[in-house]
Motif scaffolding. Structure first.
Motif, PDB file in Angstrom:
ATOM      1  N   ASP A   3      15.725 -14.634  10.529  1.00  0.00           N
ATOM      2  CA  ASP A   3      15.072 -14.379   9.243  1.00  0.00           C
ATOM      3  C   ASP A   3      13.562 -14.467   9.335  1.00  0.00           C
ATOM      4  O   ASP A   3      12.844 -13.680   8.725  1.00  0.00           O
ATOM      5  CB  ASP A   3      15.573 -15.394   8.206  1.00  0.00           C
ATOM      6  N   ALA A   4      13.103 -15.462  10.093  1.00  0.00           N
ATOM      7  CA  ALA A   4      11.658 -15.676  10.157  1.00  0.00           C
ATOM      8  C   ALA A   4      10.971 -14.500  10.824  1.00  0.00           C
ATOM      9  O   ALA A   4       9.975 -13.968  10.319  1.00  0.00           O
ATOM     10  CB  ALA A   4      11.358 -16.970  10.907  1.00  0.00           C
ATOM     11  N   THR A   5      11.520 -14.047  11.966  1.00  0.00           N
ATOM     12  CA  THR A   5      10.867 -12.928  12.648  1.00  0.00           C
ATOM     13  C   THR A   5      10.977 -11.671  11.818  1.00  0.00           C
ATOM     14  O   THR A   5      10.070 -10.846  11.796  1.00  0.00           O
ATOM     15  CB  THR A   5      11.492 -12.671  14.027  1.00  0.00           C
ATOM     16  N   PHE A   6      12.105 -11.529  11.108  1.00  0.00           N
ATOM     17  CA  PHE A   6      12.224 -10.333  10.270  1.00  0.00           C
ATOM     18  C   PHE A   6      11.156 -10.338   9.190  1.00  0.00           C
ATOM     19  O   PHE A   6      10.555  -9.299   8.894  1.00  0.00           O
ATOM     20  CB  PHE A   6      13.614 -10.273   9.624  1.00  0.00           C
ATOM     21  N   THR A   7      10.910 -11.508   8.593  1.00  0.00           N
ATOM     22  CA  THR A   7       9.890 -11.573   7.541  1.00  0.00           C
ATOM     23  C   THR A   7       8.523 -11.208   8.087  1.00  0.00           C
ATOM     24  O   THR A   7       7.768 -10.455   7.468  1.00  0.00           O
ATOM     25  CB  THR A   7       9.844 -12.985   6.947  1.00  0.00           C
ATOM     26  N   ILE A   8       8.235 -11.739   9.286  1.00  0.00           N
ATOM     27  CA  ILE A   8       6.913 -11.459   9.858  1.00  0.00           C
ATOM     28  C   ILE A   8       6.790  -9.979  10.192  1.00  0.00           C
ATOM     29  O   ILE A   8       5.777  -9.323   9.877  1.00  0.00           O
ATOM     30  CB  ILE A   8       6.697 -12.328  11.112  1.00  0.00           C
ATOM     31  N   VAL A   9       7.847  -9.427  10.810  1.00  0.00           N
ATOM     32  CA  VAL A   9       7.779  -8.005  11.171  1.00  0.00           C
ATOM     33  C   VAL A   9       7.680  -7.147   9.920  1.00  0.00           C
ATOM     34  O   VAL A   9       6.913  -6.174   9.864  1.00  0.00           O
ATOM     35  CB  VAL A   9       9.010  -7.621  12.015  1.00  0.00           C
ATOM     36  N   ALA A  10       8.439  -7.507   8.898  1.00  0.00           N
ATOM     37  CA  ALA A  10       8.378  -6.734   7.647  1.00  0.00           C
ATOM     38  C   ALA A  10       6.984  -6.797   7.042  1.00  0.00           C
ATOM     39  O   ALA A  10       6.469  -5.786   6.545  1.00  0.00           O
ATOM     40  CB  ALA A  10       9.406  -7.270   6.654  1.00  0.00           C
ATOM     41  N   ALA A  11       6.364  -7.981   7.104  1.00  0.00           N
ATOM     42  CA  ALA A  11       5.019  -8.103   6.549  1.00  0.00           C
ATOM     43  C   ALA A  11       4.036  -7.228   7.311  1.00  0.00           C
ATOM     44  O   ALA A  11       3.193  -6.540   6.720  1.00  0.00           O
ATOM     45  CB  ALA A  11       4.568  -9.568   6.578  1.00  0.00           C
ATOM     46  N   ILE A  12       4.163  -7.236   8.633  1.00  0.00           N
ATOM     47  CA  ILE A  12       3.231  -6.423   9.432  1.00  0.00           C
ATOM     48  C   ILE A  12       3.439  -4.948   9.137  1.00  0.00           C
ATOM     49  O   ILE A  12       2.478  -4.172   9.005  1.00  0.00           O
ATOM     50  CB  ILE A  12       3.424  -6.731  10.926  1.00  0.00           C
ATOM     51  N   VAL A  13       4.707  -4.545   9.020  1.00  0.00           N
ATOM     52  CA  VAL A  13       4.973  -3.133   8.718  1.00  0.00           C
ATOM     53  C   VAL A  13       4.383  -2.766   7.363  1.00  0.00           C
ATOM     54  O   VAL A  13       3.772  -1.701   7.197  1.00  0.00           O
ATOM     55  CB  VAL A  13       6.487  -2.865   8.757  1.00  0.00           C
ATOM     56  N   LYS A  14       4.536  -3.656   6.390  1.00  0.00           N
ATOM     57  CA  LYS A  14       3.994  -3.368   5.065  1.00  0.00           C
ATOM     58  C   LYS A  14       2.484  -3.263   5.090  1.00  0.00           C
ATOM     59  O   LYS A  14       1.894  -2.380   4.455  1.00  0.00           O
ATOM     60  CB  LYS A  14       4.426  -4.454   4.072  1.00  0.00           C
ATOM     61  N   ILE A  15       1.840  -4.163   5.822  1.00  0.00           N
ATOM     62  CA  ILE A  15       0.376  -4.122   5.900  1.00  0.00           C
ATOM     63  C   ILE A  15      -0.076  -2.823   6.538  1.00  0.00           C
ATOM     64  O   ILE A  15      -0.990  -2.148   6.049  1.00  0.00           O
ATOM     65  CB  ILE A  15      -0.149  -5.337   6.688  1.00  0.00           C
ATOM     66  N   LEU A  16       0.583  -2.440   7.631  1.00  0.00           N
ATOM     67  CA  LEU A  16       0.192  -1.195   8.304  1.00  0.00           C
ATOM     68  C   LEU A  16       0.425   0.006   7.408  1.00  0.00           C
ATOM     69  O   LEU A  16      -0.377   0.939   7.373  1.00  0.00           O
ATOM     70  CB  LEU A  16       0.971  -1.047   9.609  1.00  0.00           C
ATOM     71  N   LEU A  17       1.502  -0.047   6.653  1.00  0.00           N
ATOM     72  CA  LEU A  17       1.800   1.051   5.746  1.00  0.00           C
ATOM     73  C   LEU A  17       0.736   1.183   4.674  1.00  0.00           C
ATOM     74  O   LEU A  17       0.252   2.279   4.375  1.00  0.00           O
ATOM     75  CB  LEU A  17       3.162   0.786   5.103  1.00  0.00           C
ATOM     76  N   ILE A  18       0.344   0.039   4.109  1.00  0.00           N
ATOM     77  CA  ILE A  18      -0.699   0.054   3.080  1.00  0.00           C
ATOM     78  C   ILE A  18      -1.997   0.581   3.654  1.00  0.00           C
ATOM     79  O   ILE A  18      -2.667   1.421   3.045  1.00  0.00           O
ATOM     80  CB  ILE A  18      -0.917  -1.347   2.500  1.00  0.00           C
ATOM     81  N   TRP A  19      -2.359   0.108   4.833  1.00  0.00           N
ATOM     82  CA  TRP A  19      -3.610   0.592   5.420  1.00  0.00           C
ATOM     83  C   TRP A  19      -3.531   2.064   5.729  1.00  0.00           C
ATOM     84  O   TRP A  19      -4.485   2.808   5.517  1.00  0.00           O
ATOM     85  CB  TRP A  19      -3.910  -0.202   6.688  1.00  0.00           C
ATOM     86  N   ALA A  20      -2.369   2.487   6.211  1.00  0.00           N
ATOM     87  CA  ALA A  20      -2.244   3.904   6.545  1.00  0.00           C
ATOM     88  C   ALA A  20      -2.353   4.761   5.296  1.00  0.00           C
ATOM     89  O   ALA A  20      -3.065   5.754   5.270  1.00  0.00           O
ATOM     90  CB  ALA A  20      -0.910   4.153   7.250  1.00  0.00           C
ATOM     91  N   ILE A  21      -1.658   4.344   4.234  1.00  0.00           N
ATOM     92  CA  ILE A  21      -1.687   5.164   3.036  1.00  0.00           C
ATOM     93  C   ILE A  21      -3.032   5.059   2.349  1.00  0.00           C
ATOM     94  O   ILE A  21      -3.694   6.044   2.055  1.00  0.00           O
ATOM     95  CB  ILE A  21      -0.577   4.736   2.055  1.00  0.00           C
ATOM     96  N   ALA A  22      -3.470   3.826   2.090  1.00  0.00           N
ATOM     97  CA  ALA A  22      -4.666   3.666   1.272  1.00  0.00           C
ATOM     98  C   ALA A  22      -5.911   4.083   2.020  1.00  0.00           C
ATOM     99  O   ALA A  22      -6.737   4.830   1.513  1.00  0.00           O
ATOM    100  CB  ALA A  22      -4.791   2.219   0.805  1.00  0.00           C
ATOM    101  N   LEU A  23      -6.054   3.639   3.239  1.00  0.00           N
ATOM    102  CA  LEU A  23      -7.317   3.906   3.914  1.00  0.00           C
ATOM    103  C   LEU A  23      -7.313   5.237   4.629  1.00  0.00           C
ATOM    104  O   LEU A  23      -8.251   6.000   4.547  1.00  0.00           O
ATOM    105  CB  LEU A  23      -7.623   2.782   4.903  1.00  0.00           C
ATOM    106  N   ALA A  24      -6.255   5.527   5.312  1.00  0.00           N
ATOM    107  CA  ALA A  24      -6.301   6.728   6.133  1.00  0.00           C
ATOM    108  C   ALA A  24      -5.907   7.979   5.365  1.00  0.00           C
ATOM    109  O   ALA A  24      -6.308   9.074   5.736  1.00  0.00           O
ATOM    110  CB  ALA A  24      -5.393   6.573   7.352  1.00  0.00           C
ATOM    111  N   ALA A  25      -5.142   7.837   4.315  1.00  0.00           N
ATOM    112  CA  ALA A  25      -4.705   9.031   3.607  1.00  0.00           C
ATOM    113  C   ALA A  25      -5.444   9.233   2.294  1.00  0.00           C
ATOM    114  O   ALA A  25      -5.839  10.347   1.974  1.00  0.00           O
ATOM    115  CB  ALA A  25      -3.201   8.961   3.352  1.00  0.00           C
ATOM    116  N   LEU A  26      -5.629   8.158   1.522  1.00  0.00           N
ATOM    117  CA  LEU A  26      -6.232   8.336   0.210  1.00  0.00           C
ATOM    118  C   LEU A  26      -7.743   8.419   0.280  1.00  0.00           C
ATOM    119  O   LEU A  26      -8.373   9.139  -0.490  1.00  0.00           O
ATOM    120  CB  LEU A  26      -5.846   7.171  -0.708  1.00  0.00           C
ATOM    121  N   LEU A  27      -8.339   7.669   1.192  1.00  0.00           N
ATOM    122  CA  LEU A  27      -9.792   7.593   1.223  1.00  0.00           C
ATOM    123  C   LEU A  27     -10.438   8.946   1.515  1.00  0.00           C
ATOM    124  O   LEU A  27     -11.382   9.335   0.816  1.00  0.00           O
ATOM    125  CB  LEU A  27     -10.211   6.540   2.260  1.00  0.00           C
ATOM    126  N   PRO A  28      -9.934   9.706   2.503  1.00  0.00           N
ATOM    127  CA  PRO A  28     -10.546  11.027   2.696  1.00  0.00           C
ATOM    128  C   PRO A  28     -10.408  11.923   1.468  1.00  0.00           C
ATOM    129  O   PRO A  28     -11.294  12.732   1.184  1.00  0.00           O
ATOM    130  CB  PRO A  28      -9.775  11.599   3.888  1.00  0.00           C
TER     131      PRO A  28
END
Lengths: 333, 112, 171
Positions: A3-28
């Protein structure tokens, strides 16, 4: 996977997703709208060379800014001068953590189904966290103005920070009214309330307008661009910055805009009907939409909220506020 | 920490004494700043630090007892500190305009 | 080595180091910035103590408003350097240091040796419950209502007082 590693991996995936969408896709897109879009309105070409319709202009800008020579004036306060862009960038990135970007998913991995809320950190002081970090963002602007050892930068920094402080109050009150009706400071709670009642724009229309105007002032956009004021103050508080540091101010400003817009939308007009599940308040039949999920291969049929009306398993997954919409009725607090 | 009904409250992972030590050290640092600095503004900042150290101590005890009144106390202290900082800085600004110095030794006209 | 211990160690280390920096640094602006860092670390410690609301308040009010006020005063009055210390009084500094060390040692000894007062048998909500903000709200508006109203009057008085005290006399 425990459970612990899943939570950490899920958090990292979510952070990367947010950065990808917000910064790399929306900002341009924002940069394009500001330059090319404004050019179309004003009957002039705008940037039209870099991609189709000049869409990749922001990418070209970022590459240019990273490659430019970093000129540091001699009499600046070195520590504060180098620190200020980072302090400005920090709230813009950190605010994304408490804004929900979707209904919770049920993810099956290796036979274990876990309930993943699509929010990086569901703290129980949601909106206060955002206010706290936007208060800390003032320091970046003030320090940039002060450390540059330049009258125009100083004036720009002081004007910008005075403006941000003034409109923090209006923003707080306008946002607080949406959280008062929801009964909680958490953003998912506001979304749930709106899902079972009505979008907050409708009963609190003037609050929404005030919130919107205050957000314009908080992010230093026109007509509140006293900070930059290209016609008056050379370039305001970031006059003496070049290359990478200016790029950080630039990207930080747009990331701030995206985060603030996310906040406005989440607290006033979020939560359409979730697909495939009946609305808990009205009990009308669910709309069967041909949905496709991002995790099609790993999704499980919806667990609790749909009460038997969900489509067959394996092909679609219904995004429900699973477990919550069934256990919370609109009348309970 | 031994108490008769410790299992009634969720025990703290970090021991209470650690928080008390940190709070006291911060208080002592603030005290040092208030006693040893000659810049009026720095003295003011050190006093704010002392108040915050006390806030931390109150919160630590509140957590240990599981009592929410401690957080209420801290809430009021923060608000009162805001009011006091505003008035104190206004006095400082008014004083600076006439005296043109921030050295606290030269502003000491009430002493004999 | 639980996560709480690690976060506590980092946050308290940061708080103490930046508090020391605030006392030692010469420029007022850097002093204020180190104090901002100290308050941020204290907010993290408050979160560890199950007080996220207080932590948010600390950052919003203290670090985000009061210290910005300090920063404005420093910048507008252009207080760039430490007060000139040409007539240093070493005896005063020594006495101050001795007092601080003695008082500090006394405080530390008393605090750490005293132990904890007995816990009330009922136990409490803080630490036991996931969301203590409704509890705080209920307390604020029932048990401490008088203090709350007095506080709002106090804030009004402080705002008016600060305005009047810092007005320029145009006579």
């Amino acid at each position: 996977m425990s459970d612990a590693t899943f939570t950490i991996v899920a958090a990292i995936v979510k952070i990367l997703l947010i950065w990808a969408i917000a910064l790399a896709a929306l900002l341009p897109n924002l940069v394009w709208a500001e330059r090319r879009g404004a050019g179309m309105i004003q009957d002039r070409p705008g940037p039209n060379r870099v991609g189709p319709f000049g869409l990749f202009q922001a990418v070209a800008d970022v590459i240019k800014l990273f490659m430019k020579e970093d000129v540091t004036p001699t009499y600046v306060d070195k520590l504060l001068y180098n620190l200020a862009p980072w302090i400005t960038m920090m709230p813009a990135l950190v605010t994304f953590a408490v804004i929900p970007f979707g209904a919770p998913l049920d993810v099956t991995l290796g036979g274990v189904t876990r309930h993943v809320p699509l929010i990086i950190a569901d703290v129980n002081i949601g909106i206060l966290y955002i206010f706290a970090f936007s208060s800390l963002g003032i320091y970046g602007i003030v320090l940039a103005g002060w450390a540059s050892n330049n009258k125009y930068s100083m004036m720009g920094g002081l004007r910008a920070s005075a403006q941000i402080i003034s409109y923090e109050l209006s923003m707080g009150f306008a946002a607080a009214s949406t959280f008062l009706v929801a009964g909680s400071l958490r953003l998912p709670a506001v979304v749930e309330w709106q899902q079972s009642h009505v979008w907050n724009v409708v009963p609190q229309f003037f609050g929404f307008l005030i919130f919107l105007i205050a957000v314009f002032a908080e992010t230093n956009r026109l007509p509140f661009d006293l900070a930059e004021a290209e016609a008056e103050l050379v370039a305001g508080f970031h006059t003496e910055y070049s290359a990478f540091k200016f790029g950080m101010f630039f990207m930080g400003e747009y990331a701030n805009i995206i985060a603030a817009s996310g906040l406005v939308v989440t607290s006033t007009s979020a939560a359409g009907r979730s697909r495939g599940s009946p609305s808990p308040a009205s009990g009308e039949p669910s709309r069967r939409s041909p949905s496709s999920s991002r995790r099609r291969s790993r999704s499980s049929p919806s667990s609790s909220g749909s009460a038997g009306r969900s489509p067959a398993s394996g092909t679609t997954s219904s995004w429900t506020w699973a477990g919550r919409s069934s256990s919370r009725s609109p009348s309970s607090t | 920490m031994e108490g008769a009904a410790m299992n009634a409250v969720v025990p703290m992972t970090v021991p209470l004494n650690a928080y008390l030590a940190v709070g006291t050290i911060l208080f002592v640092i603030g005290l040092a700043g208030a006693l040893l600095k000659r810049n009026t503004l720095s003295i003011f900042l050190s006093i704010e630090l002392m108040m915050n150290a006390v806030n931390l101590l109150v919160l630590a005890y509140a957590r240990m007892r599981g009592d929410a009144t401690g957080q209420m106390v801290v809430f009021f202290v923060i608000a009162i500190a805001a009011a006091e900082a505003a008035v104190g800085l206004a006095i400082f600004v008014a004083l600076f305009r006439t005296r043109r110095t921030i050295d606290v030794d030269r502003l000491s006209s009430l002493k004999w | 080595m639980s996560l709480e211990l690690v976060v506590f160690a980092i946050a308290s280390g940061l708080a103490i180091v930046s508090a020391l920096a605030m006392v030692v640094v010469k420029t007022p602006v850097k002093s204020v910035i180190s104090l901002v860092l100290t308050f941020f670390a204290l907010a993290v410690l408050s979160i560890l103590l199950s007080a996220p609301f207080i932590a948010a308040l600390q950052v919003i009010v203290y670090a985000g408003a009061i210290l910005v006020l300090f920063l404005f005063v420093v910048m507008l009055l252009n207080l760039t350097q430490e007060a000139e210390g040409h007539d240093e009084r070493p005896i005063q500094k020594l006495l101050g240091l001795v007092t601080v060390v003695a008082l500090g040692g006394l405080l530390l000894g008393v605090t750490l040796k005293a132990g904890a007062p007995p816990v009330p048998a009922a136990g409490g909500p803080i630490g036991n419950v996931t969301d203590e903000i409704p509890i705080l709200g209920r307390l604020l508006f029932s048990d401490h209502l008088l203090a709350f109203e007095a506080l709002s009057v106090l804030l009004l008085l402080a705002a008016v007082g600060a305005l009047i005290l810092s007005k320029r006399r145009f006579d």
